[in-house]
Design an enzyme around this catalytic site. Structure first.
Site, PDB file in Angstrom:
ATOM      1  N   LYS A  60      -2.185   2.132  27.760  1.00 52.42           N
ATOM      2  CA  LYS A  60      -2.785   0.823  27.447  1.00 52.42           C
ATOM      3  C   LYS A  60      -2.147   0.237  26.180  1.00 52.42           C
ATOM      4  O   LYS A  60      -1.762  -0.934  26.166  1.00 52.42           O
ATOM      5  CB  LYS A  60      -4.291   1.013  27.217  1.00 52.42           C
ATOM      6  CG  LYS A  60      -4.978  -0.149  26.558  1.00 52.42           C
ATOM      7  CD  LYS A  60      -6.455   0.096  26.403  1.00 52.42           C
ATOM      8  CE  LYS A  60      -6.866   0.736  25.109  1.00 52.42           C
ATOM      9  NZ  LYS A  60      -6.833  -0.111  23.921  1.00 52.42           N
ATOM     10  N   ASN A  61      -2.015   1.072  25.145  1.00 49.82           N
ATOM     11  CA  ASN A  61      -1.536   0.546  23.870  1.00 49.82           C
ATOM     12  C   ASN A  61      -0.035   0.256  23.856  1.00 49.82           C
ATOM     13  O   ASN A  61       0.486  -0.308  22.909  1.00 49.82           O
ATOM     14  CB  ASN A  61      -1.902   1.503  22.725  1.00 49.82           C
ATOM     15  CG  ASN A  61      -3.397   1.474  22.443  1.00 49.82           C
ATOM     16  OD1 ASN A  61      -4.129   0.657  23.003  1.00 49.82           O
ATOM     17  ND2 ASN A  61      -3.852   2.367  21.586  1.00 49.82           N
ATOM     18  N   CYS A  90     -13.116  -3.255  19.357  1.00 47.85           N
ATOM     19  CA  CYS A  90     -13.951  -2.072  19.148  1.00 47.85           C
ATOM     20  C   CYS A  90     -14.822  -2.207  17.899  1.00 47.85           C
ATOM     21  O   CYS A  90     -14.387  -2.747  16.890  1.00 47.85           O
ATOM     22  CB  CYS A  90     -13.063  -0.847  18.966  1.00 47.85           C
ATOM     23  SG  CYS A  90     -12.802   0.080  20.458  1.00 47.85           S
ATOM     24  N   ARG A 126     -11.748  -3.838  10.564  1.00 44.90           N
ATOM     25  CA  ARG A 126     -10.449  -4.130  11.199  1.00 44.90           C
ATOM     26  C   ARG A 126      -9.844  -5.472  10.762  1.00 44.90           C
ATOM     27  O   ARG A 126      -9.705  -6.405  11.559  1.00 44.90           O
ATOM     28  CB  ARG A 126     -10.583  -4.086  12.720  1.00 44.90           C
ATOM     29  CG  ARG A 126     -11.061  -2.745  13.208  1.00 44.90           C
ATOM     30  CD  ARG A 126     -10.931  -2.591  14.684  1.00 44.90           C
ATOM     31  NE  ARG A 126      -9.655  -2.032  15.048  1.00 44.90           N
ATOM     32  CZ  ARG A 126      -9.374  -1.509  16.225  1.00 44.90           C
ATOM     33  NH1 ARG A 126     -10.290  -1.495  17.156  1.00 44.90           N
ATOM     34  NH2 ARG A 126      -8.211  -1.019  16.489  1.00 44.90           N
ATOM     35  N   ASP A 158      -7.722   7.926  17.709  1.00 44.80           N
ATOM     36  CA  ASP A 158      -8.230   7.681  19.071  1.00 44.80           C
ATOM     37  C   ASP A 158      -8.628   8.974  19.796  1.00 44.80           C
ATOM     38  O   ASP A 158      -9.134   8.919  20.911  1.00 44.80           O
ATOM     39  CB  ASP A 158      -7.174   6.930  19.901  1.00 44.80           C
ATOM     40  CG  ASP A 158      -7.087   5.468  19.503  1.00 44.80           C
ATOM     41  OD1 ASP A 158      -7.912   5.012  18.698  1.00 44.80           O
ATOM     42  OD2 ASP A 158      -6.177   4.763  20.001  1.00 44.80           O
ATOM     43  N   ARG A 183     -12.484  -0.100  29.331  1.00 44.32           N
ATOM     44  CA  ARG A 183     -11.404  -0.775  28.604  1.00 44.32           C
ATOM     45  C   ARG A 183     -10.165   0.124  28.537  1.00 44.32           C
ATOM     46  O   ARG A 183      -9.056  -0.381  28.390  1.00 44.32           O
ATOM     47  CB  ARG A 183     -11.851  -1.094  27.171  1.00 44.32           C
ATOM     48  CG  ARG A 183     -12.852  -2.236  27.068  1.00 44.32           C
ATOM     49  CD  ARG A 183     -13.103  -2.604  25.620  1.00 44.32           C
ATOM     50  NE  ARG A 183     -11.851  -2.627  24.898  1.00 44.32           N
ATOM     51  CZ  ARG A 183     -11.667  -2.130  23.686  1.00 44.32           C
ATOM     52  NH1 ARG A 183     -12.651  -1.590  23.029  1.00 44.32           N
ATOM     53  NH2 ARG A 183     -10.478  -2.190  23.116  1.00 44.32           N
TER      54      ARG A 183
HETATM   55  C1  UD1 Z   1      -3.949   0.430  17.194  1.00 49.85           C
HETATM   56  C2  UD1 Z   1      -4.465   0.906  18.535  1.00 49.85           C
HETATM   57  C3  UD1 Z   1      -5.780   1.654  18.369  1.00 49.85           C
HETATM   58  C4  UD1 Z   1      -5.625   2.770  17.343  1.00 49.85           C
HETATM   59  C5  UD1 Z   1      -5.005   2.255  16.051  1.00 49.85           C
HETATM   60  C6  UD1 Z   1      -4.685   3.356  15.063  1.00 49.85           C
HETATM   61  C7  UD1 Z   1      -3.614  -0.783  20.077  1.00 49.85           C
HETATM   62  C8  UD1 Z   1      -3.918  -1.874  21.002  1.00 49.85           C
HETATM   63  N1  UD1 Z   1      -4.652  -0.259  19.382  1.00 49.85           N
HETATM   64  O1  UD1 Z   1      -4.923  -0.466  16.667  1.00 49.85           O
HETATM   65  O2  UD1 Z   1      -6.169   2.182  19.629  1.00 49.85           O
HETATM   66  O3  UD1 Z   1      -6.903   3.300  17.054  1.00 49.85           O
HETATM   67  O4  UD1 Z   1      -3.785   1.560  16.330  1.00 49.85           O
HETATM   68  O5  UD1 Z   1      -3.857   4.307  15.645  1.00 49.85           O
HETATM   69  O6  UD1 Z   1      -2.489  -0.336  19.967  1.00 49.85           O
HETATM   70  N2  UD1 Z   1      -5.593  -2.726   8.757  1.00 49.85           N
HETATM   71  C9  UD1 Z   1      -5.759  -3.564   7.700  1.00 49.85           C
HETATM   72  N3  UD1 Z   1      -5.163  -4.788   7.728  1.00 49.85           N
HETATM   73  C10 UD1 Z   1      -4.406  -5.197   8.786  1.00 49.85           C
HETATM   74  C11 UD1 Z   1      -4.228  -4.327   9.884  1.00 49.85           C
HETATM   75  C12 UD1 Z   1      -4.838  -3.084   9.832  1.00 49.85           C
HETATM   76  O7  UD1 Z   1      -6.441  -3.225   6.722  1.00 49.85           O
HETATM   77  O8  UD1 Z   1      -3.892  -6.326   8.762  1.00 49.85           O
HETATM   78  C13 UD1 Z   1      -6.270  -1.415   8.745  1.00 49.85           C
HETATM   79  C14 UD1 Z   1      -7.304  -1.314   9.863  1.00 49.85           C
HETATM   80  O9  UD1 Z   1      -8.524  -1.881   9.494  1.00 49.85           O
HETATM   81  C15 UD1 Z   1      -7.408   0.183  10.054  1.00 49.85           C
HETATM   82  C16 UD1 Z   1      -5.969   0.646   9.778  1.00 49.85           C
HETATM   83  O10 UD1 Z   1      -5.343  -0.391   9.069  1.00 49.85           O
HETATM   84  O11 UD1 Z   1      -8.285   0.734   9.109  1.00 49.85           O
HETATM   85  C17 UD1 Z   1      -5.176   0.949  11.047  1.00 49.85           C
HETATM   86  O12 UD1 Z   1      -5.127  -0.191  11.856  1.00 49.85           O
HETATM   87  P1  UD1 Z   1      -3.924  -0.493  12.854  1.00 49.85           P
HETATM   88  O13 UD1 Z   1      -2.905   0.583  12.766  1.00 49.85           O
HETATM   89  O14 UD1 Z   1      -3.493  -1.901  12.614  1.00 49.85           O
HETATM   90  O15 UD1 Z   1      -4.632  -0.391  14.260  1.00 49.85           O
HETATM   91  P2  UD1 Z   1      -4.560  -1.414  15.445  1.00 49.85           P
HETATM   92  O16 UD1 Z   1      -3.181  -1.922  15.599  1.00 49.85           O
HETATM   93  O17 UD1 Z   1      -5.674  -2.374  15.320  1.00 49.85           O
END
Ligand code: UD1
Length: 417
Positions: free
Chosen positions: A22-23, A116, A121, A305, A397
């Protein structure tokens, strides 16, 4: 409301084949809008999140067709720059369309993302990076208005190796003028898959899988055919299903290298694991060992995850385990549901202390998020009596035919309305 009914106690035995990730598929589908081209993508899982992305592409004017596990996207007719609010709310990762749409049209309007329930986030890293590439971004009334005259390659130092931000920058950099360099980039295998898809279409990206990614801008992308990598989290979930039921499951269509962190922890828990080129066998132990410490980390560390699923396992381990969630702020909501099933878990901020109990007992529980939902089903497989898992739309999902696959492996599980 649909729910899953699980009668615990069965040992799971057999084979299961893992679907596409999915990701990996979500950013690749977002990337299909960058060029005025056709993409044929294989190994696309049937999941609610993928359907949401498909609907977004349709709303933007793309043509999309699905045939079994294949999806075909023709992005030539794209004629809209606004991503529908209700779809963005349903799926947080729609934020990666920002980079892709800026590449294509130089303009995009998107609402603040949902997704989620696992903490705040934020998207500050995404917005900061796009601004550095020259985007003008205004945030008002719950929407983000994003415009650019021409994306400019630059060097971006990420404060944290965010998966989504890394993907967004890659998508924005594909057709930017000059070279974009991402430092402290996320190293997840799904980012390598995105790079591979884009390079097949004519992009010039290197370094995915390491913490420095270099994107040389190109003028246009051509037609492309791509096969999505297998879902390492779905694979890991079935590995835990084998572990928790003392079962023997062969998991096929996987890349063992992507599963090393999960393999290591399940071995510590007492599993015997044999790996082959594209499959592995997990033999669950009679007595599950506790694990002194599990810390979730960006790849190649233990995946956040998989944290909920491993918590289900450790709730019936012999001894006390500590789980430290370092990636997300609030990702222990499944713990209180496990406690309803008799687990002994205490949460101290981002640390969970899991004292193994002899037995879980079936109860009515509710999925609060995707992986937390899977965790409750796994606990139900082990628990004495009947477990009812509500809010299973969360599970849908990310898992295709979850209860059907588990039933084929010998679980007593059914879905009811
Ligand atoms: C992706 C995955 C999700 C997985 C996560 C971490 C997809 C669709 N989803 O989510 O399943 O759990 O990686 O492996 O690929 N953060 C900030 N600011 C930002 C962006 C992120 O503070 O602009 C923080 C987030 O709140 C979180 C951490 O960074 O605490 C990791 O987030 P991130 O790696 O961005 O996860 P996703 O891309 O949302």
């Amino acid at each position: 409301m649909r729910k899953l009914i699980v009668n615990g106690g069965n040992r799971l035995v057999g084979e299961v084949s893992v679907t596409g990730a999915k990701n990996a598929v979500l950013p690749i589908l977002a990337a299909t809008v960058i060029g005025a081209n056709e993409s044929t993508i294989f190994n696309v899982p049937r999941l609610r999140d993928v359907e949401v992305m498909e609907n977004i592409l349709l709303s933007l004017g793309c043509k999309v067709e699905r045939l079994g596990k294949m999806m075909w996207v023709d992005s030539k007719p794209l004629n809209n720059i606004k991503i529908p609010e209700e779809l963005v709310r349903e799926m947080r990762s729609s934020i990666i369309l920002m980079g892709a749409m800026l590449s294509r049209t130089g303009e995009v309007v998107i609402s603040y993302p949902g997704g989620c329930e696992i903490g705040p986030r934020p998207i500050d890293l995404h917005l900061k990076a796009l601004r550095e590439m020259g985007a003008e971004i205004e945030e008002a009334h719950g929407f983000i208005y994003c415009k650019i005259k021409g994306l400019k390659g630059c060097e971006i130092q990420l404060d944290y190796p965010s998966v989504g931000a890394t993907e967004n920058i890659i998508l924005a950099g594909v057709k930017a003028e000059g070279t974009t360099i991402i430092r402290n980039a996320a190293r997840e295998p799904e980012i390598i898959d995105l790079q591979n898809y884009l390079n097949k279409a004519g992009a010039r990206i290197s370094g995915a899988g390491t913490s420095v990614i270099i994107i040389d801008g190109v003028k246009e992308l051509g037609n492309v055919t791509h096969n999505t990598i297998p879902d390492r989290i779905v694979a890991g979930t079935y590995m835990v299903a084998s572990a928790i039921t003392g079962g023997e499951i062969v998991i096929k269509n996987i890349i063992p290298d992507h599963l090393q962190a999960t393999i290591a922890k399940l071995k510590e828990a007492g599993c015997i694991i044999y790996t082959d080129n594209d499959s592995l066998k997990v033999i669950g132990p009679k007595k599950i060992n506790s694990i002194e410490m599990i810390q979730t980390l960006p790849y190649p560390g233990f995946p956040t995850d998989m944290q909920a699923q491993i918590m289900a396992l450790l709730s019936v381990a012999d001894g006390t385990s500590i789980i430290s969630e370092t990636v997300f702020e609030n990702r222990f909501k499944h713990a209180e549901e496990l406690v309803r099933m008799g687990a002994n878990i205490r949460i101290f901020g981002k640390v969970a202390v899991v004292k193994g109990v002899k037995e879980l007992t079936g109860a009515k529980v509710a999925a609060k998020d995707l992986r937390g939902g899977a965790c409750l089903v796994l606990a139900g497989l082990k628990a004495k009596g009947t477990t009812e898992v509500e809010n299973i739309y969360h599970i849908e999902r990310g898992y295709e035919d979850f209860h059907i696959e588990l039933k084929e492996l010998g679980a007593d599980i059914k879905m009811v309305d």
